[in-house]
Design an enzyme around this catalytic site. Structure first.
Site, PDB file in Angstrom:
ATOM      1  N   GLN A  85       1.428   2.023  -5.456  1.00 52.55           N
ATOM      2  CA  GLN A  85       1.770   2.269  -4.005  1.00 52.55           C
ATOM      3  C   GLN A  85       2.946   3.311  -3.867  1.00 52.55           C
ATOM      4  O   GLN A  85       3.108   3.872  -2.806  1.00 52.55           O
ATOM      5  CB  GLN A  85       2.237   1.002  -3.153  1.00 52.55           C
ATOM      6  CG  GLN A  85       1.147  -0.045  -3.529  1.00 52.55           C
ATOM      7  CD  GLN A  85       1.606  -1.388  -2.540  1.00 52.55           C
ATOM      8  OE1 GLN A  85       1.472  -1.503  -1.454  1.00 52.55           O
ATOM      9  NE2 GLN A  85       2.100  -1.929  -3.576  1.00 52.55           N
ATOM     10  N   HIS A 103      -1.288   5.679  -2.320  1.00 53.77           N
ATOM     11  CA  HIS A 103      -0.573   6.255  -1.153  1.00 53.77           C
ATOM     12  C   HIS A 103       0.179   7.727  -1.080  1.00 53.77           C
ATOM     13  O   HIS A 103       0.955   8.220  -0.317  1.00 53.77           O
ATOM     14  CB  HIS A 103       0.889   5.123  -0.815  1.00 53.77           C
ATOM     15  CG  HIS A 103       0.636   3.960  -0.444  1.00 53.77           C
ATOM     16  ND1 HIS A 103       1.446   3.011  -0.324  1.00 53.77           N
ATOM     17  CD2 HIS A 103      -0.797   3.516   0.040  1.00 53.77           C
ATOM     18  CE1 HIS A 103       0.986   1.890  -0.196  1.00 53.77           C
ATOM     19  NE2 HIS A 103      -0.463   2.172   0.239  1.00 53.77           N
ATOM     20  N   THR A 170       6.069  -5.465  -5.643  1.00 52.11           N
ATOM     21  CA  THR A 170       5.674  -5.250  -4.345  1.00 52.11           C
ATOM     22  C   THR A 170       5.714  -6.571  -3.479  1.00 52.11           C
ATOM     23  O   THR A 170       5.662  -7.723  -3.723  1.00 52.11           O
ATOM     24  CB  THR A 170       4.156  -4.711  -4.415  1.00 52.11           C
ATOM     25  OG1 THR A 170       3.736  -4.438  -3.027  1.00 52.11           O
ATOM     26  CG2 THR A 170       3.211  -5.730  -5.023  1.00 52.11           C
ATOM     27  N   ASN A 195       8.026 -10.132  -9.948  1.00 51.65           N
ATOM     28  CA  ASN A 195       8.927  -9.548  -9.134  1.00 51.65           C
ATOM     29  C   ASN A 195      10.310  -9.966  -9.052  1.00 51.65           C
ATOM     30  O   ASN A 195      10.653 -11.026  -9.821  1.00 51.65           O
ATOM     31  CB  ASN A 195       8.292  -9.914  -7.580  1.00 51.65           C
ATOM     32  CG  ASN A 195       8.303  -9.029  -6.568  1.00 51.65           C
ATOM     33  OD1 ASN A 195       8.167  -7.616  -6.651  1.00 51.65           O
ATOM     34  ND2 ASN A 195       9.102  -9.543  -5.500  1.00 51.65           N
TER      35      ASN A 195
HETATM   36  P1  NAD Z   1      -0.276  -2.146   7.704  1.00 57.58           P
HETATM   37  O1  NAD Z   1      -0.774  -2.473   8.859  1.00 57.58           O
HETATM   38  O2  NAD Z   1      -1.018  -2.348   6.462  1.00 57.58           O
HETATM   39  O3  NAD Z   1       1.271  -2.494   7.583  1.00 57.58           O
HETATM   40  C1  NAD Z   1       2.129  -2.380   8.499  1.00 57.58           C
HETATM   41  C2  NAD Z   1       2.107  -2.336   9.997  1.00 57.58           C
HETATM   42  O4  NAD Z   1       3.049  -2.773  10.741  1.00 57.58           O
HETATM   43  C3  NAD Z   1       1.943  -0.872  10.344  1.00 57.58           C
HETATM   44  O5  NAD Z   1       0.926  -0.695  11.445  1.00 57.58           O
HETATM   45  C4  NAD Z   1       3.461  -0.735  11.070  1.00 57.58           C
HETATM   46  O6  NAD Z   1       3.323   0.256  12.009  1.00 57.58           O
HETATM   47  C5  NAD Z   1       3.953  -2.052  11.497  1.00 57.58           C
HETATM   48  N1  NAD Z   1       5.294  -2.199  11.261  1.00 57.58           N
HETATM   49  C6  NAD Z   1       6.082  -2.036  12.198  1.00 57.58           C
HETATM   50  N2  NAD Z   1       7.385  -2.436  11.687  1.00 57.58           N
HETATM   51  C7  NAD Z   1       7.236  -2.384  10.375  1.00 57.58           C
HETATM   52  C8  NAD Z   1       8.205  -2.969   9.554  1.00 57.58           C
HETATM   53  N3  NAD Z   1       9.279  -2.745   9.560  1.00 57.58           N
HETATM   54  N4  NAD Z   1       7.811  -2.777   8.071  1.00 57.58           N
HETATM   55  C9  NAD Z   1       6.278  -2.860   7.802  1.00 57.58           C
HETATM   56  N5  NAD Z   1       5.311  -2.713   8.948  1.00 57.58           N
HETATM   57  C10 NAD Z   1       5.832  -2.528  10.193  1.00 57.58           C
HETATM   58  O7  NAD Z   1      -0.115  -0.646   7.863  1.00 57.58           O
HETATM   59  P2  NAD Z   1      -1.416   0.401   8.189  1.00 57.58           P
HETATM   60  O8  NAD Z   1      -1.083   0.964   9.783  1.00 57.58           O
HETATM   61  O9  NAD Z   1      -2.692  -0.391   7.991  1.00 57.58           O
HETATM   62  O10 NAD Z   1      -1.187   1.552   6.853  1.00 57.58           O
HETATM   63  C11 NAD Z   1      -2.660   1.722   6.505  1.00 57.58           C
HETATM   64  C12 NAD Z   1      -2.139   2.235   5.028  1.00 57.58           C
HETATM   65  O11 NAD Z   1      -0.930   3.212   4.981  1.00 57.58           O
HETATM   66  C13 NAD Z   1      -1.651   1.065   4.290  1.00 57.58           C
HETATM   67  O12 NAD Z   1      -2.300   1.192   2.952  1.00 57.58           O
HETATM   68  C14 NAD Z   1      -0.204   1.333   4.165  1.00 57.58           C
HETATM   69  O13 NAD Z   1       0.260   1.107   2.789  1.00 57.58           O
HETATM   70  C15 NAD Z   1      -0.230   3.068   4.064  1.00 57.58           C
HETATM   71  N6  NAD Z   1       1.168   3.465   4.227  1.00 57.58           N
HETATM   72  C16 NAD Z   1       2.102   4.318   3.460  1.00 57.58           C
HETATM   73  C17 NAD Z   1       3.184   4.741   3.729  1.00 57.58           C
HETATM   74  C18 NAD Z   1       4.044   5.724   2.962  1.00 57.58           C
HETATM   75  O14 NAD Z   1       5.266   6.080   3.294  1.00 57.58           O
HETATM   76  N7  NAD Z   1       3.361   6.209   1.804  1.00 57.58           N
HETATM   77  C19 NAD Z   1       4.110   4.207   4.747  1.00 57.58           C
HETATM   78  C20 NAD Z   1       3.119   3.414   5.618  1.00 57.58           C
HETATM   79  C21 NAD Z   1       1.788   2.905   5.369  1.00 57.58           C
HETATM   80  N1  APR Z   2      12.751  -5.799  -9.956  1.00 62.68           N
HETATM   81  C1  APR Z   2      11.528  -6.237  -9.581  1.00 62.68           C
HETATM   82  N2  APR Z   2      11.204  -6.320  -8.149  1.00 62.68           N
HETATM   83  C2  APR Z   2      11.941  -5.798  -7.198  1.00 62.68           C
HETATM   84  C3  APR Z   2      13.351  -5.226  -7.629  1.00 62.68           C
HETATM   85  C4  APR Z   2      13.515  -5.163  -9.054  1.00 62.68           C
HETATM   86  N3  APR Z   2      14.549  -4.502  -9.286  1.00 62.68           N
HETATM   87  N4  APR Z   2      13.849  -4.864  -6.517  1.00 62.68           N
HETATM   88  C5  APR Z   2      13.057  -5.143  -5.421  1.00 62.68           C
HETATM   89  N5  APR Z   2      12.318  -5.931  -5.863  1.00 62.68           N
HETATM   90  C6  APR Z   2      10.926  -6.270  -4.975  1.00 62.68           C
HETATM   91  C7  APR Z   2      11.307  -7.020  -3.757  1.00 62.68           C
HETATM   92  O1  APR Z   2      11.606  -8.544  -4.018  1.00 62.68           O
HETATM   93  C8  APR Z   2      10.098  -6.791  -2.846  1.00 62.68           C
HETATM   94  O2  APR Z   2       9.213  -7.810  -3.025  1.00 62.68           O
HETATM   95  O3  APR Z   2      10.092  -5.501  -4.558  1.00 62.68           O
HETATM   96  C9  APR Z   2       9.267  -5.469  -3.541  1.00 62.68           C
HETATM   97  C10 APR Z   2       9.589  -4.299  -2.442  1.00 62.68           C
HETATM   98  O4  APR Z   2       8.886  -4.366  -1.405  1.00 62.68           O
HETATM   99  P1  APR Z   2       8.600  -3.487  -0.351  1.00 62.68           P
HETATM  100  O5  APR Z   2      10.126  -2.697  -0.088  1.00 62.68           O
HETATM  101  O6  APR Z   2       7.919  -3.882   0.786  1.00 62.68           O
HETATM  102  O7  APR Z   2       8.015  -2.110  -1.188  1.00 62.68           O
HETATM  103  P2  APR Z   2       6.249  -2.156  -1.201  1.00 62.68           P
HETATM  104  O8  APR Z   2       5.570  -3.643  -1.575  1.00 62.68           O
HETATM  105  O9  APR Z   2       6.118  -1.161  -2.493  1.00 62.68           O
HETATM  106  O10 APR Z   2       5.718  -1.560   0.230  1.00 62.68           O
HETATM  107  C11 APR Z   2       4.530  -1.452   0.251  1.00 62.68           C
HETATM  108  O11 APR Z   2       4.787  -0.365   2.311  1.00 62.68           O
HETATM  109  O12 APR Z   2       5.983   1.244   3.498  1.00 62.68           O
HETATM  110  C12 APR Z   2       4.766   0.870   2.810  1.00 62.68           C
HETATM  111  O13 APR Z   2       3.498   2.827   1.739  1.00 62.68           O
HETATM  112  C13 APR Z   2       4.813   2.006   1.645  1.00 62.68           C
HETATM  113  O14 APR Z   2       3.937   1.806  -0.636  1.00 62.68           O
HETATM  114  C14 APR Z   2       4.697   0.883   0.524  1.00 62.68           C
HETATM  115  C15 APR Z   2       3.994  -0.187   1.146  1.00 62.68           C
END
Ligand code: NAD
Ligand code: APR
Length: 227
Positions: A85, A103, A170, A195
């Site tokens: 991701q 992503h 994640t 994780n």
């Molecule tokens: P989603 O429904 O899977 O997840 C998050 C939803 O919650 C989003 O609509 C977001 O606007 C909302 N939200 C509001 N506040 C939030 C917060 N603090 N943390 C997380 N979510 C929050 O998102 P989606 O609209 O279905 O996304 C579609 C795809 O785009 C997904 O696969 C997602 O992973 C991807 N994506 C990529 C990035 C990036 O930076 N590469 C960022 C966001 C989403």
């Molecule tokens: N080792 C292992 N796990 C870790 C570490 C570490 N050193 N530090 C943090 N983590 C874990 C946290 O506990 C958390 O569960 O990694 C995870 C990070 O979660 P997020 O910050 O939500 O990141 P991610 O799951 O990649 O987000 C998914 O959301 O905003 C979108 O597109 C964006 O790809 C991203 C997607």
């Protein structure tokens, strides 16, 4: 078939911020402003500068032992699909082969008009034009909220054939990636979460190992490769 899914946590020890941990990116920025097509339309400079800063961070970062362990796994076995991701290139710089970026990739630019992709410049600006069609419609080659992630057919096909699914670093809070464990489980795969702490979907996994990725991922790869 082994399917490995990584998230921001695998790059945390390389110095790249995660999204939802304390102090994460979504506590510093409103994701609606910087990670949605609507945010980009409202203020392209804000969005391009957000990704310029993330690109600078990714360039300055180095792969950590978790990235190197997964690279070793993809080199040792030909039945591994590494899906990330993350938009950084740390898996590739550690030597991993055929990394599936669902992503997108921060090191590439995309033309919103013609779909052309090219290596991102040092700094992207709203005045940039596409080298293929000259349209002023350039953006980072990343998937924003509300957009369709890449390679979902290839990932679904691999999950259907998986004997093992491993999610690393994640939070399991964003779909469709958060749903991969259920797809793998339905296909009869063993599922494992690696994780820092149990994620939102920890209960869906057969097992979990918790701790810093730089420690638990190399240990898991060593176990798997019988070293
Ligand atoms: P989603 O429904 O899977 O997840 C998050 C939803 O919650 C989003 O609509 C977001 O606007 C909302 N939200 C509001 N506040 C939030 C917060 N603090 N943390 C997380 N979510 C929050 O998102 P989606 O609209 O279905 O996304 C579609 C795809 O785009 C997904 O696969 C997602 O992973 C991807 N994506 C990529 C990035 C990036 O930076 N590469 C960022 C966001 C989403
Ligand atoms: N080792 C292992 N796990 C870790 C570490 C570490 N050193 N530090 C943090 N983590 C874990 C946290 O506990 C958390 O569960 O990694 C995870 C990070 O979660 P997020 O910050 O939500 O990141 P991610 O799951 O990649 O987000 C998914 O959301 O905003 C979108 O597109 C964006 O790809 C991203 C997607």
């Amino acid at each position: 078939m082994i399917v490995v899914l990584t998230g921001a946590g695998i790059s945390a020890e390389s110095g790249l911020g995660t999204f939802r941990n304390v102090g994460g990116l979504w506590s510093q920025y409103d994701l609606e402003d910087v990670a949605t097509p609507q945010g980009h339309a409202r203020d392209p400079r804000l969005v391009l500068d957000f990704y310029n800063a993330r690109r600078d961070g990714a360039r300055a970062a180095a792969p950590n032992p978790a990235h190197h362990a997964l690279a070793r796994l993809t080199q040792a076995r030909d039945d591994v699909l590494l899906v990330t991701q993350n938009i950084d290139d740390l898996h590739e710089r550690a030597g991993a082969r055929d990394v599936v970026h669902m992503h997108g990739e921060i090191m590439r630019a995309l033309c919103g008009a013609c779909g052309h992709r090219w290596p991102a410049p040092e700094r992207m600006a709203p005045t940039d034009t596409c080298p293929a069609c000259a349209a002023p419609a350039t953006r980072p080659d990343v998937v924003w909220f509300g957009e369709m992630p890449h390679h979902l057919d290839r990932i679904a096909e691999a999950l259907d054939r998986a004997s093992l699914f491993v999610a690393i670093g994640t939070s399991g809070s964003v779909y469709p990636a958060a749903g991969f464990v259920a797809e793998a489980d339905a296909a009869g795969a063993e599922t494992l979460e690696l994780n820092l702490e149990p994620s939102d979907t920890a209960g869906a996994f057969d097992a979990g190992r918790y701790g810093p990725a730089s420690e638990i991922v190399p240990a898991w790869v060593d176990d798997l490769l019988g070293r």
